[in-house]
Design an enzyme around this catalytic site. Structure first.
Site, short mmCIF file in Angstrom:
data_model
loop_
_atom_site.label_atom_id
_atom_site.label_comp_id
_atom_site.label_asym_id
_atom_site.label_seq_id
_atom_site.Cartn_x
_atom_site.Cartn_y
_atom_site.Cartn_z
N GLU A 102 -0.78 52.38 40.35
CA GLU A 102 -1.10 52.04 41.99
C GLU A 102 -1.89 53.65 42.89
OE1 GLU A 102 2.09 50.10 42.97
OE2 GLU A 102 0.83 48.76 42.11
N GLU A 148 6.23 44.96 38.72
CA GLU A 148 7.33 44.66 40.69
C GLU A 148 7.74 43.63 40.35
OE1 GLU A 148 4.56 46.27 40.33
OE2 GLU A 148 3.90 47.95 41.86
N1 COA Z 1 13.03 54.79 40.66
C1 COA Z 1 13.84 55.37 40.43
N2 COA Z 1 13.45 56.09 38.93
C2 COA Z 1 12.99 55.78 38.10
C3 COA Z 1 12.33 55.50 38.13
C4 COA Z 1 11.68 54.27 39.01
N3 COA Z 1 10.79 54.06 39.02
N4 COA Z 1 11.53 54.92 36.85
C5 COA Z 1 12.37 55.26 36.24
N5 COA Z 1 13.50 56.14 37.21
C6 COA Z 1 14.41 57.53 36.39
C7 COA Z 1 15.42 56.23 35.79
O1 COA Z 1 16.44 55.71 36.37
C8 COA Z 1 15.94 57.51 34.54
O2 COA Z 1 17.18 58.50 36.22
P1 COA Z 1 18.56 58.61 35.08
O3 COA Z 1 18.22 59.66 34.47
O4 COA Z 1 18.97 59.74 36.10
O5 COA Z 1 19.35 57.96 34.69
C9 COA Z 1 15.07 58.86 34.64
O6 COA Z 1 13.90 58.18 35.94
C10 COA Z 1 14.58 58.58 33.08
O7 COA Z 1 14.22 57.14 32.76
P2 COA Z 1 14.41 56.62 31.33
O8 COA Z 1 14.29 54.81 32.15
O9 COA Z 1 15.66 57.16 31.60
O10 COA Z 1 13.23 56.92 30.32
P3 COA Z 1 12.70 55.56 29.69
O11 COA Z 1 12.59 56.61 28.52
O12 COA Z 1 14.36 55.33 28.40
O13 COA Z 1 11.91 54.23 30.01
C11 COA Z 1 10.75 53.50 31.78
C12 COA Z 1 10.56 54.64 30.81
C13 COA Z 1 9.07 53.96 32.20
C14 COA Z 1 10.24 52.22 30.80
C15 COA Z 1 11.23 53.14 32.64
O14 COA Z 1 12.26 54.64 33.49
C16 COA Z 1 11.37 51.68 33.42
O15 COA Z 1 11.22 50.87 33.59
N6 COA Z 1 11.32 52.61 34.99
C17 COA Z 1 11.03 51.48 35.96
C18 COA Z 1 8.60 51.46 35.96
C19 COA Z 1 8.79 50.34 37.32
O16 COA Z 1 9.16 49.39 37.16
N7 COA Z 1 8.17 50.67 38.01
C20 COA Z 1 7.72 49.83 39.43
C21 COA Z 1 8.94 50.10 40.65
S1 COA Z 1 8.58 49.43 41.74
#
Ligand code: COA
Length: 248
Positions: A101, A121
């Site tokens: 977004e 989401e």
């Molecule tokens: N909100 C808060 N924290 C987030 C985040 C989010 N949207 N996306 C990632 N993080 C944090 C993780 O919790 C992690 O924190 P930690 O190290 O304290 O545990 C850190 O960022 C790294 O993320 P991680 O998941 O370990 O990295 P990855 O490379 O394995 O995966 C993604 C990357 C993007 C696939 C995965 O982080 C993810 O699915 N994030 C959420 C995306 C999402 O749903 N966004 C919409 C939100 S409304």
């Protein structure tokens, strides 16, 4: 040329309330800065932006969620989308949820070939916020938003290019250079004409149509002999004489 970088790499630049406020504040500064003619928006670290901070919004009360999280987010994203300067987003890492977004607010999106884009989401039981169903539909088309937001499709950079979510796909590690090249192209063009043209394109897309119409008309009126006469008459406490106007 000005750079704005989302800078919370340990959380993949997930946007919390403080970052949203900072984004709005920076947009006001950039908007007002007379020398800034183009903005490059990027994210620090391996992600462009992984969306709204899941922990932050999940802990908000429903009342605060609506009042602050939604309203402040819209204010910040609107400020970015409506900047007078063209905005180029450097997608050198994933753009998910609020990250897509925020990228949607840009005028041009340059993606590195390894990145992914999506709107996860509803998989978390929340709706795509911060105009993720409105500006995103206007800019990407309703069908693409349906595919991402209703069916959870996540697109590669090449797929995103084919569907118009991004404008260019480049080799990993080169998006910033590509963005700076495009920024140079903006700098070669007329500053005022570019600004006015961006406003009109925004209005055509439904981006604050009221303000755009009023700005353009107001600018014409502000430079008129009529206004000069109206002001002079007010100061001299007499009736204005509009018979010698600049209407012809
Ligand atoms: N909100 C808060 N924290 C987030 C985040 C989010 N949207 N996306 C990632 N993080 C944090 C993780 O919790 C992690 O924190 P930690 O190290 O304290 O545990 C850190 O960022 C790294 O993320 P991680 O998941 O370990 O990295 P990855 O490379 O394995 O995966 C993604 C990357 C993007 C696939 C995965 O982080 C993810 O699915 N994030 C959420 C995306 C999402 O749903 N966004 C919409 C939100 S409304």
């Amino acid at each position: 040329m000005c750079h704005l970088r989302l800078n919370r790499p340990d959380k993949l630049n997930a946007l919390d309330a403080e970052m949203v406020d900072e984004l709005a504040y920076k947009c006001r500064e950039i908007e007002a800065h007379p020398d800034v003619r183009v903005l490059i928006l990027s994210g620090e670290g391996k992600a462009f932006c992984a969306g709204g901070d899941i922990e932050a919004w999940a802990s908000e009360s429903p009342e605060k969620f609506g009042r602050h999280w939604v309203r402040d987010g819209h204010a910040a994203f609107d400020a970015l989308a409506r900047l007078r300067q063209p905005v180029i987003a450097v997608l050198d890492g994933h753009a998910l949820g609020g990250g897509l977004e925020v990228a949607a607010c840009a005028d041009l999106r340059i993606a590195e070939k390894h990145i992914k884009l999506g709107q996860p989401e509803t998989g978390l039981g929340i709706i795509p916020g911060w105009s993720g169903t409105q500006r995103a539909v206007r800019r990407f088309g309703a069908q693409m938003v349906r595919r991402m937001a209703l069916f959870g499709e996540v697109f590669t950079a090449e797929e995103a290019l084919a569907h118009g979510l991004v404008d260019q796909v480049v080799e990993s590690g080169t998006a910033m250079q590509a963005a700076e090249d495009m920024a140079q192209a903006v700098l070669q063009r007329g500053a005022r004409a570019t600004e006015l043209t961006k406003m009109m394109i925004g209005a055509a897309e439904g981006e604050e149509r009221e303000r755009v119409i009023e700005s353009l008309a107001g600018a014409l009126a502000a430079g008129s002999d009529e206004l000069a006469e109206g002001l002079a008459a007010f100061r001299e406490k007499r009736k204005p004489d509009f018979s010698k106007g600049d209407t012809e």
